[in-house]
Scaffold this active site. Structure first.
Site, PDB file in Angstrom:
ATOM      1  N   ASP A  49       0.833  -1.204   0.000  1.00  0.00           N
ATOM      2  CA  ASP A  49       0.000   0.000   0.000  1.00  0.00           C
ATOM      3  C   ASP A  49       0.870   1.258   0.000  1.00  0.00           C
ATOM      4  OD1 ASP A  49       0.876  -0.158   2.600  1.00  0.00           O
ATOM      5  OD2 ASP A  49      -1.087   0.147   3.523  1.00  0.00           O
ATOM      6  N   SER A  50       2.210   1.062   0.024  1.00  0.00           N
ATOM      7  CA  SER A  50       3.118   2.188  -0.213  1.00  0.00           C
ATOM      8  C   SER A  50       2.862   2.788  -1.590  1.00  0.00           C
ATOM      9  CB  SER A  50       4.576   1.730  -0.095  1.00  0.00           C
ATOM     10  OG  SER A  50       4.814   0.605  -0.905  1.00  0.00           O
ATOM     11  N   ASP A  88      -1.137  -6.154  -0.270  1.00  0.00           N
ATOM     12  CA  ASP A  88      -1.438  -5.530   1.018  1.00  0.00           C
ATOM     13  C   ASP A  88      -2.939  -5.293   1.179  1.00  0.00           C
ATOM     14  OD1 ASP A  88       0.491  -5.004   2.924  1.00  0.00           O
ATOM     15  OD2 ASP A  88       1.204  -3.180   1.934  1.00  0.00           O
ATOM     16  N   LYS A 118      -1.242  -9.416   2.860  1.00  0.00           N
ATOM     17  CA  LYS A 118      -0.479  -8.973   4.038  1.00  0.00           C
ATOM     18  C   LYS A 118      -1.337  -7.991   4.816  1.00  0.00           C
ATOM     19  CE  LYS A 118       3.196  -5.989   3.782  1.00  0.00           C
ATOM     20  NZ  LYS A 118       2.683  -4.837   4.568  1.00  0.00           N
ATOM     21  N   GLU A 120      -1.332  -5.467   8.582  1.00  0.00           N
ATOM     22  CA  GLU A 120      -0.517  -4.882   9.649  1.00  0.00           C
ATOM     23  C   GLU A 120      -1.142  -5.137  11.017  1.00  0.00           C
ATOM     24  OE1 GLU A 120       0.317  -0.730   8.965  1.00  0.00           O
ATOM     25  OE2 GLU A 120       1.116  -1.119   6.954  1.00  0.00           O
ATOM     26  N   GLU A 187       9.300  -4.360  10.508  1.00  0.00           N
ATOM     27  CA  GLU A 187       9.726  -3.051   9.971  1.00  0.00           C
ATOM     28  C   GLU A 187      10.343  -2.161  11.050  1.00  0.00           C
ATOM     29  OE1 GLU A 187       6.933  -1.051   7.411  1.00  0.00           O
ATOM     30  OE2 GLU A 187       8.194   0.745   7.317  1.00  0.00           O
TER      31      GLU A 187
HETATM   32  O1  KIV Z   1       3.469  -1.082   1.600  1.00  0.00           O
HETATM   33  C1  KIV Z   1       4.635  -1.513   1.576  1.00  0.00           C
HETATM   34  O2  KIV Z   1       5.409  -1.328   0.639  1.00  0.00           O
HETATM   35  C2  KIV Z   1       5.074  -2.280   2.737  1.00  0.00           C
HETATM   36  C3  KIV Z   1       6.542  -2.460   2.898  1.00  0.00           C
HETATM   37  C4  KIV Z   1       7.107  -1.196   3.403  1.00  0.00           C
HETATM   38  C5  KIV Z   1       6.854  -3.629   3.737  1.00  0.00           C
HETATM   39  O3  KIV Z   1       4.281  -2.679   3.537  1.00  0.00           O
END
Ligand code: KIV
Length: 273
Positions: A49-50, A88, A118, A120, A187
């Protein structure tokens, strides 16, 4: 058998089996074209989600939606063929209840055909991780610094800097692993804590700013290519593409302004009249 079906994609169990083995190589990608490049060298691709920061210029990942993740997840699946693709779950798509998480994860899995999701959060997400894992959805955990919580954290600071703050992070790792996560992103955690966590859980840890003591590493592709204006300090740059791209664009602009570029006659073999 077609050429494509002869190439077997890595699976979540394949990554899980890499505990204490060859380090796991993972990068982010959000596009078909970068996914094709990353795919040749990485075990796993994270559609992170970056993308909210990198592609859309948001300050945080909070505004990212499920639809955005699915759109880019599909692009990455089209561009790659061997790596495990992990998508994500964005902020607000899973924290409400385990049922909400299940519905969001099913949309991601069905609409992108990726191999895992994924999410969090540590101990507070354990019940959800178990619920998804037991229902056929491989889950990668994400502990330590969890950027989706920026509004309660207050800053993107490293976590567990003092030893007296390690226990909750160790507990997060242990609980998520025992709940069924097949691997865990750790992280912004200093080396001694990353090492302790890695040694104490049965699934691979994948560090980002968490040292080589982890079972692998993930970085944001644009950060390590020198394309992000504000990459975290821990990122080693393997390229400096920002200036190279700008130089190419400037050259193009100069050519157009001075009409110094080839016309169609150059391509089609036409004669100028
Ligand atoms: O969103 C992302 O790119 C991430 C990484 C920073 C692990 O979660």
């Amino acid at each position: 058998m077609s050429v494509q079906s002869a190439i077997k994609r890595k699976t979540a169990p394949d990554l899980r089996a890499r505990k204490n083995g060859e380090p796991i190589v993972m990068l982010t990608s959000y596009h078909a074209h970068t996914a094709a490049l990353v795919d040749r060298h990485c075990d796993a691709i994270l559609v992170g989600d970056s993308l909210g920061n990198v592609m859309h210029g948001f300050e945080t990942t909070v505004p990212v939606t499920l639809d955005m993740m699915i759109l880019q997840g599909r692009a990455v699946m089209r561009g790659s063929q061997a790596a495990l693709v992990v998508v994500d779950m964005p902020f607000g798509s899973y924290e409400g209840s385990k049922e909400q998480a299940f519905h969001s994860a099913v949309r991601i899995m069905k609409e992108t055909l990726c191999g895992a999701v994924k999410l969090e959060g540590g101990a507070r997400m354990a019940e959800t991780v178990a619920f998804l894992s037991e229902r056929g959805i491989p889950v990668m955990g994400h502990i330590g610094l969890t950027p989706q919580s920026i509004n309660t954290l207050g800053s993107f600071r490293a976590q567990g800097r003092e030893e007296e703050n390690w226990a909750p992070i160790e507990n997060d790792a242990k609980t998520i692993a025992e709940a069924g996560a097949f691997s865990i992103v750790v992280e912004a955690v200093a080396e001694p804590l990353a090492r302790k966590i890695t040694q104490s859980i049965a699934v691979p840890t994948i560090g980002i700013g968490a040292s080589a003591a982890c079972d692998g590493q993930v970085l944001v592709l644009e950060d390590m290519l020198g394309l992000s204006p504000r990459a975290p300090k821990f990122v080693r740059r393997y390229g400096n593409l920002g200036p190279a791209i700008e130089e190419a664009i400037a050259g193009y602009a100069r050519d157009v302004k001075s009409r110094a570029f080839p016309g169609p006659e150059h391509v089609y073999g036409m004669k100028k009249s």
